[in-house]
Design a protein around this motif. Structure first.
Motif, PDB file in Angstrom:
ATOM      1  N   GLY A   1       0.769  -1.233   0.000  1.00 29.84           N
ATOM      2  CA  GLY A   1       0.000   0.000   0.000  1.00 29.84           C
ATOM      3  C   GLY A   1       0.801   1.284   0.000  1.00 29.84           C
ATOM      4  N   THR A   2       2.138   1.188  -0.062  1.00 32.38           N
ATOM      5  CA  THR A   2       3.005   2.367  -0.086  1.00 32.38           C
ATOM      6  C   THR A   2       3.643   2.496  -1.471  1.00 32.38           C
ATOM      7  N   ASP A   3       3.473   3.631  -2.117  1.00 33.75           N
ATOM      8  CA  ASP A   3       4.054   3.831  -3.445  1.00 33.75           C
ATOM      9  C   ASP A   3       5.568   3.880  -3.337  1.00 33.75           C
TER      10      ASP A   3
ATOM     11  N   GLY B   1      -1.295  -3.093   7.329  1.00 34.62           N
ATOM     12  CA  GLY B   1      -1.371  -2.292   6.124  1.00 34.62           C
ATOM     13  C   GLY B   1      -2.690  -2.409   5.390  1.00 34.62           C
TER      14      GLY B   1
ATOM     15  N   LYS C   1      -4.515   0.781   4.604  1.00 34.25           N
ATOM     16  CA  LYS C   1      -4.017   1.550   3.461  1.00 34.25           C
ATOM     17  C   LYS C   1      -4.522   0.958   2.145  1.00 34.25           C
ATOM     18  N   ARG C   2      -4.649  -0.358   2.126  1.00 39.82           N
ATOM     19  CA  ARG C   2      -5.095  -1.031   0.913  1.00 39.82           C
ATOM     20  C   ARG C   2      -6.577  -0.779   0.650  1.00 39.82           C
ATOM     21  N   TYR C   3      -7.366  -0.726   1.725  1.00 42.92           N
ATOM     22  CA  TYR C   3      -8.814  -0.578   1.592  1.00 42.92           C
ATOM     23  C   TYR C   3      -9.321   0.590   2.450  1.00 42.92           C
TER      24      TYR C   3
ATOM     25  N   ASP D   1      -2.263  -4.539  -6.971  1.00 42.72           N
ATOM     26  CA  ASP D   1      -1.936  -4.379  -5.555  1.00 42.72           C
ATOM     27  C   ASP D   1      -0.844  -5.334  -5.105  1.00 42.72           C
TER      28      ASP D   1
END
Length: 221
Positions: free
Chosen positions: A62-64, A109, A112-114, A185
């Motif tokens: 979830g972190t770019d 995390g 962050k994903r959802y 993802d």
């Protein structure tokens, strides 16, 4: 490469094996690369990548990671995440509002994903992220939490483990599909663009040869 701690049947840390590890190792080997897994709590995988502790990561959690020199590859595996509740509770989860007043346990995390589904529970401290997914199954079964967010195959694996190893019968559950599977993802991330390209080439060859499906079948069956 940074991997999560145990996520059977995808990752068996003790043996450096599992669906995800075997597929990534085989894909990299096509161009002569050797995979050396390093294991971290899920939430620390992007931190390990950002701090140059590894050359690659199983996903960005979830972190770019593009701004940290990351080159994204094609996904090796895709996790089919669902909300899981005890059948006897008769819970219905069709919208984020249906999670109001419910406690949720999931992988680190996940908020962050959802964010559409988990931002509110996270802010209200009704969400708990933990890497040990056997504990997730136990806590749901004990009714310490109302909802588990997990890949359906991972949950079934640990439910069987509780039954056969600990003689604990997991209560019947309902699965609530809440989001379309998004393969993007779960893309591995590499520091090297060339190794990323080599990986993509090897992954394509794995799928064409049938070995990709054979690795899945070996663990699922």
């Amino acid at each position: 490469m940074a991997f999560s701690l145990d996520i059977p049947p995808y990752i068996f840390e003790q043996y450096n094996k599992g669906i995800e590890i075997d597929i990534i190792a085989a894909a990299l080997s096509h161009k002569g690369h050797t995979l050396r897994p390093l294991y971290f709590p899920l939430g620390r995988i992007p931190i390990a990548f950002q701090n140059n502790l590894v050359d690659a990561a199983m996903s960005d959690v979830g972190t770019d990671l593009m701004s940290y020199g990351g080159f994204y590859a094609e996904p090796a595996v895709v996790y089919d995440n669902v909300f899981i509740t005890l059948k006897k509770r008769n819970l219905v989860i069709n919208s984020p509002a249906d999670l109001d007043n419910l406690t949720i346990i999931s992988f680190q995390g996940a908020e962050k994903r959802y964010p559409q589904w988990l931002s509110k529970p996270f802010e209200e401290k009704r969400f708990y992220g933990i890497s040990d997914q056997l504990t997730q199954v136990k806590l749901l079964n004990l009714e310490r939490y109302d909802v588990v967010l997990s890949d359906r195959y991972i949950f079934k694996y640990f439910a069987k483990q509780l039954k056969y190893e600990d003689n604990i019968q997991v209560s019947r559950v309902d699965e609530h599909q809440f989001a379309e599977i998004e393969p993007q993802d779960y893309r591995p991330v590499f520091k090297s663009e060339k190794i990323r390209d080599d990986f993509n080439f090897g992954l394509k060859k794995l799928k064409e040869s049938g070995k990709f499906q054979a690795i899945y079948d070996h663990y699922i069956e």
